[in-house]
Write a protein that holds these residues in place. Structure first.
Motif, mmCIF file in Angstrom:
data_model
loop_
_atom_site.group_PDB
_atom_site.id
_atom_site.type_symbol
_atom_site.label_atom_id
_atom_site.label_comp_id
_atom_site.label_asym_id
_atom_site.label_seq_id
_atom_site.Cartn_x
_atom_site.Cartn_y
_atom_site.Cartn_z
ATOM 1 N N ARG A 175 0.854 -1.193 0.000
ATOM 2 C CA ARG A 175 0.000 0.000 0.000
ATOM 3 C C ARG A 175 0.889 1.242 0.000
ATOM 4 O O ARG A 175 1.655 1.462 0.946
ATOM 5 C CB ARG A 175 -0.895 0.051 1.234
ATOM 6 N N THR A 176 0.808 2.047 -1.042
ATOM 7 C CA THR A 176 1.610 3.263 -1.167
ATOM 8 C C THR A 176 0.703 4.420 -1.566
ATOM 9 O O THR A 176 -0.435 4.211 -1.995
ATOM 10 C CB THR A 176 2.724 3.088 -2.211
ATOM 11 N N THR A 177 1.222 5.638 -1.426
ATOM 12 C CA THR A 177 0.462 6.825 -1.793
ATOM 13 C C THR A 177 1.334 7.704 -2.681
ATOM 14 O O THR A 177 2.470 8.019 -2.320
ATOM 15 C CB THR A 177 0.029 7.627 -0.551
ATOM 16 N N SER A 178 0.802 8.090 -3.845
ATOM 17 C CA SER A 178 1.541 8.918 -4.798
ATOM 18 C C SER A 178 0.630 10.025 -5.308
ATOM 19 O O SER A 178 -0.489 9.746 -5.777
ATOM 20 C CB SER A 178 2.037 8.069 -5.971
ATOM 21 N N GLY A 197 -1.134 11.955 -3.739
ATOM 22 C CA GLY A 197 -2.390 11.937 -2.996
ATOM 23 C C GLY A 197 -3.310 10.788 -3.336
ATOM 24 O O GLY A 197 -4.403 10.683 -2.774
ATOM 25 N N VAL A 198 -2.879 9.892 -4.232
ATOM 26 C CA VAL A 198 -3.703 8.745 -4.628
ATOM 27 C C VAL A 198 -3.159 7.496 -3.945
ATOM 28 O O VAL A 198 -1.963 7.206 -4.014
ATOM 29 C CB VAL A 198 -3.695 8.559 -6.156
ATOM 30 N N HIS A 199 -4.040 6.747 -3.295
ATOM 31 C CA HIS A 199 -3.625 5.560 -2.555
ATOM 32 C C HIS A 199 -3.676 4.349 -3.480
ATOM 33 O O HIS A 199 -4.660 4.131 -4.200
ATOM 34 C CB HIS A 199 -4.540 5.361 -1.348
ATOM 35 N N LEU A 200 -2.603 3.542 -3.435
ATOM 36 C CA LEU A 200 -2.409 2.459 -4.386
ATOM 37 C C LEU A 200 -2.200 1.128 -3.673
ATOM 38 O O LEU A 200 -1.687 1.088 -2.554
ATOM 39 C CB LEU A 200 -1.172 2.738 -5.254
ATOM 40 N N LEU A 201 -2.590 0.061 -4.331
ATOM 41 C CA LEU A 201 -2.295 -1.299 -3.893
ATOM 42 C C LEU A 201 -1.536 -1.986 -5.019
ATOM 43 O O LEU A 201 -2.068 -2.154 -6.113
ATOM 44 C CB LEU A 201 -3.583 -2.063 -3.565
ATOM 45 N N ASP A 202 -0.287 -2.321 -4.725
ATOM 46 C CA ASP A 202 0.583 -2.912 -5.745
ATOM 47 C C ASP A 202 0.601 -2.071 -7.018
ATOM 48 O O ASP A 202 0.574 -2.575 -8.139
ATOM 49 C CB ASP A 202 0.149 -4.345 -6.059
ATOM 50 N N GLY A 203 0.631 -0.745 -6.823
ATOM 51 C CA GLY A 203 0.761 0.185 -7.933
ATOM 52 C C GLY A 203 -0.519 0.554 -8.645
ATOM 53 O O GLY A 203 -0.508 1.388 -9.550
ATOM 54 N N LYS A 204 -1.661 -0.010 -8.238
ATOM 55 C CA LYS A 204 -2.932 0.276 -8.882
ATOM 56 C C LYS A 204 -3.856 1.006 -7.904
ATOM 57 O O LYS A 204 -3.846 0.718 -6.706
ATOM 58 C CB LYS A 204 -3.593 -1.025 -9.354
ATOM 59 N N LEU A 227 -0.384 12.650 2.998
ATOM 60 C CA LEU A 227 1.051 12.583 2.735
ATOM 61 C C LEU A 227 1.402 11.380 1.878
ATOM 62 O O LEU A 227 0.977 10.256 2.163
ATOM 63 C CB LEU A 227 1.824 12.524 4.059
ATOM 64 N N ASP A 228 2.182 11.653 0.843
ATOM 65 C CA ASP A 228 2.681 10.586 -0.015
ATOM 66 C C ASP A 228 3.723 9.758 0.720
ATOM 67 O O ASP A 228 4.467 10.271 1.559
ATOM 68 C CB ASP A 228 3.337 11.165 -1.275
ATOM 69 N N ALA A 229 3.810 8.488 0.379
ATOM 70 C CA ALA A 229 4.873 7.613 0.885
ATOM 71 C C ALA A 229 4.883 6.358 0.042
ATOM 72 O O ALA A 229 3.831 5.761 -0.207
ATOM 73 C CB ALA A 229 4.659 7.260 2.353
#
Length: 414
Positions: free
Chosen positions: A123-126, A128-135, A192-194
């Motif tokens: 789970r990452t954030t780029s 302001g969009v939250h992603l699961l395995d890049g999606k 916050l992005d991470a």
């Protein structure tokens, strides 16, 4: 260090210590328990509210009472402190209610920081969009959750949706890990992005540094930010660090998400495991289920007690709690010794620890695999001693992760 902050974590699900080790997890919140937790040498204190399994008004009442009991103890604390509302990295939960209650009862606080990134679980954030395995996460099964579903992975848009417009998306600030927090206003929301553990360390260091300027931010985050706030790295346990396991164990599966289904199928394909199905819709004698588990344990096979997979539609929180309680009662009727329990699902985990074993607190040993906490009773249990329990989130891992967890504990036993 006396000057390092104490980080009090309101955990809405008992699996949220999943990147940490060596801290107390409170299962009940008497003044004496809270006081002991605050004076524990660990920088972290977890309060396992399990609020995600409750309804809105129950959450409000529970957190209000807990904060009112905690407030005078914090006033006496001879070190700085922070509060974190540990929430789900797949965005399921009672946002923003929990932060509103904490802010009202324990404030003042500066800004509200939303940091749901959990890189260990993909789970990452780029931007302001939250992603699961890049999606984008809203394309996943988690966004279809019956209680907490959502149409957007853009976190400002997600906040606007969750609050029916009370927090407009254009009022939410988007920040990168190294961006300054100094310009945020009281009560303002920032996402916050991470994308890596290092990003969470940078954010955590910033939040701690802000305390020196009198700005105490209120965080809602997944588990990974807690590493940055506490300075505690996320490192799985080495085989030599596992507790001694001298007896067979069992697996409880109460979680009802598609990932759990896949993990259960994979586990039951192992020749050393045998499934025992439990259903609330078809009444069963709990003593008969206990006898089945006992017979399997006596023959050296690991019992896997799982709730019927066909019961997912319409599964209410109250029914989930009833199911978890009856499963815990089945296990507690077993004859000792019992070496370990793997509890799959947040409500399943908490109910077994709190109402099955009737523990007031447990000690977090560490992570068996990334994101899988291994805990033990702080004081030896009268029947099952220092029973090792793995609290296994429903939404974590791959199809093989439950099997790998079982294999590690079986290897430790042998």
């Amino acid at each position: 260090m006396a000057s390092s902050p104490k980080i009090i974590v309101f955990d809405d699900d008992p699996t949220g210590s999943q990147t940490l080790r060596g801290c107390p997890l409170l299962l009940e919140f008497s003044t004496a328990s809270l006081q002991a937790g605050l004076t524990d040498p660990s920088p972290l204190l977890f309060l396992l509210t399990n609020s995600r399994a409750l309804e809105l008004e129950q959450v409000r009442q529970q957190l209000t009472a807990l904060c009112q009991r905690l407030k005078p103890l914090l006033a006496q604390l001879e070190r700085p402190w922070l509060v974190v509302s540990r929430g789900d990295s797949t965005l399921r939960g009672h946002t923003p209610l929990e932060l509103e209650v904490i802010r009202s009862e324990l404030g003042p606080f500066a800004a509200n920081l939303l940091v749901p990134a959990f890189p260990q679980g993909g789970r990452t954030t780029s931007a302001g969009v939250h992603l699961l395995d890049g999606k984008p996460l809203h394309h996943s099964a988690f966004a279809l959750d019956r209680r907490f579903g959502y149409p957007s992975s853009d976190l400002p848009q997600w906040l606007e949706h969750k609050t029916a417009g009370a927090i407009p998306a254009d009022s939410v600030t988007r920040l990168k890990p190294a961006d300054s927090l100094a310009e945020l206003k009281m009560g303002q929301w920032a996402v916050l992005d991470a994308s890596s553990p290092n990003d969470l360390d940078v954010i955590g260091e910033q939040v701690i540094a802000e305390l020196a300027f009198g700005r105490k931010h209120l965080c809602q985050s997944a588990a990974s930010l807690l590493n940055g706030l506490s300075g505690m790295p996320s490192v799985p346990l080495k085989p030599t660090e596992l507790p001694s396991i001298a007896a067979p164990g069992l697996v409880l599966v109460g979680s009802h998400v598609p990932l759990t289904d896949a993990q259960l199928v994979d586990l039951l394909e192992q020749p050393g495991c045998c499934g025992v199905e439990f259903s609330l819709d078809e009444p069963q004698e709990l003593s008969a289920l206990t006898a089945q588990l006992q017979q399997l344990l006596n023959t050296g096979v690991t019992p896997v007690l799982f709730s019927s997979r066909g019961e997912r539609p319409g599964y209410s929180p109250a029914k989930q709690r009833e199911l978890a309680l009856q499963m815990a009662q089945v296990v507690m009727a077993l004859e000792p010794p019992l070496g370990y329990v793997i509890a799959k699902g947040g409500t399943t985990s908490l109910t077994f620890l709190q109402q099955g074993l009737q523990l007031q607190q447990v000690r977090l040993v560490g992570q068996l695999l990334p994101g899988l906490s291994l805990v033990q009773p702080s004081v030896s249990h009268p029947r099952f001693g220092r029973l090792a329990v793995v609290t296994f989130p429903g939404n974590l891992g791959e199809a093989s992760t439950l099997r790998r967890c079982w294999q590690l504990l079986e290897a430790a036993r042998r």
